[in-house]
Design an enzyme around this catalytic site. Structure first.
Site, PDB file in Angstrom:
ATOM      1  N   LYS A 128       2.076   2.800  -3.196  1.00 49.32           N
ATOM      2  CA  LYS A 128       2.885   4.000  -3.250  1.00 49.32           C
ATOM      3  C   LYS A 128       2.642   4.353  -4.971  1.00 49.32           C
ATOM      4  O   LYS A 128       2.877   3.518  -5.655  1.00 49.32           O
ATOM      5  CB  LYS A 128       4.298   3.839  -3.182  1.00 49.32           C
ATOM      6  CG  LYS A 128       4.669   3.342  -1.949  1.00 49.32           C
ATOM      7  CD  LYS A 128       4.864   4.633  -1.048  1.00 49.32           C
ATOM      8  CE  LYS A 128       5.171   4.132   0.452  1.00 49.32           C
ATOM      9  NZ  LYS A 128       5.177   5.463   1.182  1.00 49.32           N
ATOM     10  N   LYS A 219       2.411   9.518  12.649  1.00 49.39           N
ATOM     11  CA  LYS A 219       3.718   8.634  12.933  1.00 49.39           C
ATOM     12  C   LYS A 219       4.390   8.987  14.186  1.00 49.39           C
ATOM     13  O   LYS A 219       4.859  10.061  14.206  1.00 49.39           O
ATOM     14  CB  LYS A 219       4.727   8.699  11.667  1.00 49.39           C
ATOM     15  CG  LYS A 219       4.166   8.163  10.262  1.00 49.39           C
ATOM     16  CD  LYS A 219       5.467   8.208   9.332  1.00 49.39           C
ATOM     17  CE  LYS A 219       5.093   7.482   8.129  1.00 49.39           C
ATOM     18  NZ  LYS A 219       4.814   8.544   7.094  1.00 49.39           N
TER      19      LYS A 219
HETATM   20 MG   LIG Z   1       2.766   8.230   3.640  1.00 47.28          MG
END
Ligand SMILES: [Mg+2]
Length: 310
Positions: A128, A219
């Site tokens: 991240k 997703k």
């Molecule tokens: Mg992502």
């Protein structure tokens, strides 16, 4: 002609799962995952689905529709005696390379985590970014993992275009595989030196994602189900894009749904590693997980349905 079966009876079971360590993203810190399991009972079989969120939202959110559809598909695959991936796509590839998400905050820990994941067999690591010290953190990971490991980054839409281009130019010499959602809509990033992946924007603007990204992150729990995600994956591949199927930190049932989808998508061609190695972030789970990656690879059980123990 088979006897007509009664409609399934549905049951919802709320859960709360603790993470092993708090996970810091550019949107805040995650410590627990709350959701519910959907059980579909029919003719002695039980299909299972799972959603993050609260049971009183059922079935009105994308996650709830994913859970309901997954329970129904699990039932159907069990009735047909085939893995769910093969129900979705007969040529599904039942071994799926997975990426490992690195979570450590302190540099020495981050280096250890990257080294350990590489030693375990992961050939793709994810970090991240859009937090402090992006370059230094990515450099530590690149050093610890070695030159052969793919390193992807995820800004979760935190940058403005000019800022994103500056960061991407700085990070590019570290051989970054792709950057997920550097900005909210991927506009104004022409000439970016790192391949761009659309993630958060896919649900709200799939056409913009297909137009401006080289990779789609899918997703299924945020798109309202694996069938919708699979249709989008087919469109993406037709447009020359790659597809990365990932979870959003669900328990073992939701992750298994994503893994079966990823296996189905591999029938469309080779894809970057899928974001399926998220079970290791949880301190507790919904059931044992035979789909947990080993050596960086998820092996879909050659069993009817999701292939999970009761
Ligand atoms: Mg992502």
């Amino acid at each position: 002609m088979p006897a007509r079966l009664a409609a399934p009876r549905y049951q919802l079971r709320p859960y709360r799962l603790r993470l092993r360590h708090p996970l810091r993203t550019s949107r805040g810190v995650i410590e627990v995952r709350e959701g519910y399991v959907v059980l579909a009972h029919e003719g002695g079989l039980i299909g299972r689905g799972e959603a993050l969120g609260f049971a009183d939202e059922f079935p009105h959110t994308p996650a709830a529709r994913f859970a309901l559809e997954l329970a129904q598909l699990d039932l159907q695959a069990q009735r047909e005696g085939i893995p769910l991936a093969r129900l979705l796509e007969p040529r599904a590839v039942l071994t799926v390379p997975a990426s490992a998400l690195l979570c450590a905050e302190a540099m020495p820990e981050l280096a250890r985590e990257a080294h350990a994941a590489t030693a375990e067999g992961y050939s793709t690591l994810k970090l991240k970014v859009a937090t402090a010290n992006d370059y230094a953190r990515a450099a530590v990971v690149r050093d610890a993992a070695g030159p052969a490991t793919r390193l992807r980054i995820d800004a979760n839409g935190a940058w403005e275009p000019a800022e994103a281009l500056r960061h991407l130019r700085e990070l590019a010499p570290l051989q970054i595989e792709l950057c997920e959602q550097p900005t909210p809509d991927l506009r104004g990033l022409a000439g970016a030196p790192i391949p761009l992946a659309a993630d958060e924007m896919v649900a709200s603007d799939p056409d913009g994602a297909l137009e401006r990204a080289q990779i789609l992150v899918l997703k299924p729990m945020q798109l309202g189900g694996v069938m919708t995600a699979l249709r989008l994956a087919r469109r993406a591949v037709q447009h020359g894009l790659s597809v990365v199927v990932t979870t959003s930190l669900e328990g073992a049932i939701g992750r298994a749904g994503a893994a079966h989808l990823a296996a189905a998508v591999l029938a469309l061609g080779a894809q970057p590693a899928a974001g399926l190695a998220t079970g290791r972030l949880l301190a507790e789970d919904l059931c044992a997980d035979p789909l947990a990656p080993r050596g960086g690879v998820v092996r879909i059980p050659d069993q009817p349905g999701l292939g999970l123990p009761p």
